[in-house]
Design a protein around this motif. Sequence first.
Motif, mmCIF file in Angstrom:
data_model
loop_
_atom_site.group_PDB
_atom_site.id
_atom_site.type_symbol
_atom_site.label_atom_id
_atom_site.label_comp_id
_atom_site.label_asym_id
_atom_site.label_seq_id
_atom_site.Cartn_x
_atom_site.Cartn_y
_atom_site.Cartn_z
ATOM 1 N N LEU A 177 -10.963 -31.152 -4.621
ATOM 2 C CA LEU A 177 -12.107 -30.259 -4.676
ATOM 3 C C LEU A 177 -12.753 -30.362 -6.053
ATOM 4 C CD1 LEU A 177 -10.516 -27.017 -3.134
ATOM 5 C CD2 LEU A 177 -11.607 -28.912 -1.916
ATOM 6 N N ILE A 178 -14.058 -30.191 -6.085
ATOM 7 C CA ILE A 178 -14.787 -30.127 -7.344
ATOM 8 C C ILE A 178 -15.314 -28.706 -7.491
ATOM 9 C CG2 ILE A 178 -16.702 -31.005 -8.711
ATOM 10 C CD1 ILE A 178 -14.483 -33.005 -8.316
ATOM 11 N N ALA A 179 -14.750 -27.973 -8.447
ATOM 12 C CA ALA A 179 -15.213 -26.615 -8.747
ATOM 13 C C ALA A 179 -16.206 -26.688 -9.895
ATOM 14 C CB ALA A 179 -14.035 -25.714 -9.115
ATOM 15 N N ARG A 180 -17.287 -25.934 -9.774
ATOM 16 C CA ARG A 180 -18.335 -25.991 -10.783
ATOM 17 C C ARG A 180 -18.677 -24.595 -11.296
ATOM 18 N NH1 ARG A 180 -20.495 -30.532 -7.596
ATOM 19 N NH2 ARG A 180 -20.658 -32.338 -8.968
ATOM 20 N N ASN A 181 -19.218 -24.587 -12.510
ATOM 21 C CA ASN A 181 -19.763 -23.386 -13.137
ATOM 22 C C ASN A 181 -18.735 -22.253 -13.177
ATOM 23 O OD1 ASN A 181 -22.244 -24.755 -13.466
ATOM 24 N ND2 ASN A 181 -22.824 -24.264 -11.365
ATOM 25 N N ASP A 182 -19.039 -21.119 -12.559
ATOM 26 C CA ASP A 182 -18.158 -19.958 -12.667
ATOM 27 C C ASP A 182 -16.884 -20.089 -11.841
ATOM 28 O OD1 ASP A 182 -19.996 -18.602 -14.338
ATOM 29 O OD2 ASP A 182 -21.185 -18.061 -12.585
ATOM 30 N N ALA A 183 -16.766 -21.137 -11.036
ATOM 31 C CA ALA A 183 -15.563 -21.324 -10.220
ATOM 32 C C ALA A 183 -14.461 -22.070 -10.963
ATOM 33 C CB ALA A 183 -15.913 -22.075 -8.932
ATOM 34 N N VAL A 184 -14.739 -22.564 -12.165
ATOM 35 C CA VAL A 184 -13.707 -23.284 -12.906
ATOM 36 C C VAL A 184 -12.704 -22.296 -13.486
ATOM 37 C CG1 VAL A 184 -15.315 -25.144 -13.455
ATOM 38 C CG2 VAL A 184 -15.024 -23.271 -15.069
ATOM 39 N N GLU A 185 -11.489 -22.777 -13.677
ATOM 40 C CA GLU A 185 -10.404 -21.987 -14.261
ATOM 41 C C GLU A 185 -10.122 -20.704 -13.475
ATOM 42 O OE1 GLU A 185 -8.445 -23.178 -16.131
ATOM 43 O OE2 GLU A 185 -9.247 -24.221 -17.868
ATOM 44 N N VAL A 186 -10.363 -20.752 -12.168
ATOM 45 C CA VAL A 186 -10.057 -19.605 -11.313
ATOM 46 C C VAL A 186 -8.750 -19.836 -10.565
ATOM 47 C CG1 VAL A 186 -10.828 -18.238 -9.342
ATOM 48 C CG2 VAL A 186 -12.479 -18.950 -11.078
ATOM 49 N N ALA A 187 -8.595 -21.020 -9.986
ATOM 50 C CA ALA A 187 -7.383 -21.343 -9.233
ATOM 51 C C ALA A 187 -6.362 -22.012 -10.144
ATOM 52 C CB ALA A 187 -7.725 -22.262 -8.063
ATOM 53 N N LYS A 188 -5.101 -21.673 -9.934
ATOM 54 C CA LYS A 188 -3.996 -22.240 -10.695
ATOM 55 C C LYS A 188 -3.021 -22.925 -9.734
ATOM 56 C CE LYS A 188 -5.652 -20.224 -14.368
ATOM 57 N NZ LYS A 188 -6.355 -21.003 -15.412
ATOM 58 N N PRO A 189 -2.260 -23.906 -10.218
ATOM 59 C CA PRO A 189 -1.258 -24.542 -9.350
ATOM 60 C C PRO A 189 -0.310 -23.512 -8.744
ATOM 61 C CG PRO A 189 -1.545 -25.817 -11.356
ATOM 62 C CD PRO A 189 -2.338 -24.554 -11.540
ATOM 63 N N GLY A 190 -0.114 -23.627 -7.435
ATOM 64 C CA GLY A 190 0.723 -22.687 -6.705
ATOM 65 C C GLY A 190 -0.059 -21.620 -5.975
ATOM 66 N N ASP A 191 -1.343 -21.447 -6.289
ATOM 67 C CA ASP A 191 -2.158 -20.434 -5.619
ATOM 68 C C ASP A 191 -2.537 -20.899 -4.219
ATOM 69 O OD1 ASP A 191 -2.039 -18.966 -7.910
ATOM 70 O OD2 ASP A 191 -4.085 -19.407 -8.581
#
Length: 313
Positions: free
Chosen positions: A250-264
């Motif tokens: 997946l490519i997360a952009r703008n405000d969606a970056v650094e939202v999901a972490k490994p294991g989520d």
Amino acid sequence: MASAVLADDAVGPREEAPMVIEVDADGARVRDTVYIFLGRLIDPSLNPPGTAGADALQGLEYIVQQLERISTSTDWSTCVVRWNDFSAFNEVASTAVEFDYQRFSPFMDAALHQVLLRYYAEDYVNRGKCSPNLVFSCVPRCLSVRVLRASLVGQLCSIKGVVTRTSQVRPELLVGVFRCNDCGTESNAVLQQFHYTEPPTCRNSQCENKSRFQLIPTHPQTRFGDWQKIRLQEDTNNIPAGCMPRTMELIARNDAVEVAKPGDRIVAVGCPIVVPEVSKLFNQANRREVQREMSSAQRAQQEAQQDTEGPRG
């Protein structure tokens, strides 16, 4: 020297090549629909005839709060709309967006930009350069990684799975304006196509430059953004017996970056796209030149980072 100046004057001013603009009629209708959908929350006169104003706006206060946040905050540019709210407003437009999301997404962003300029002009202009984005949540079509097919390319859907890896956040050029190094003419805004994309030729009809351009990072139409690559693996509950788990990027952009972490465990909303292999976009001569300029240590470092680097686009 004087004769050379007279010769240049005799030629006269250089003319720019005429620009042909093609209008996407369906995209314009989607843009107008989204503008009314958002604008009526602030200006009730935009409500369609026969619609009860108070009843139509009930439960949509969260959108107004996001518009106010975008207009004043320098670190937020995304407006999230629940899909059912937009679908209930205009079913025809929502159907068009669902089945051709990649095509209509820029028009929806343009509508959001127009609403912010119209109703939050002072705060929105003072916050500086901004590229607002309109996205949806609670999309009813929720799929697993295993059922993705080519027929879904460009369509709006949500995908559920488990995050196994995330890359670091990197900057990317979204739209660039370039200056010709030969005559100084500025290009039109160039949408980037998964790699650094320059204009094919200079706009000046008297200039034959096709390769010597310089990016103007401070130009109002030049836009940058953040992106992050996320590796998503299908949930163990969806893996058939005897099969290996499947993954996708997946490519997360703008405000969606650094939202999901490994294991989520996440539900990602967007559209599947076909991403070319960036190295194949360069011709053989350019690849040989790049390889010749790279030292062995740099090549080893590039190979080590291959899993964490993604496409530009």
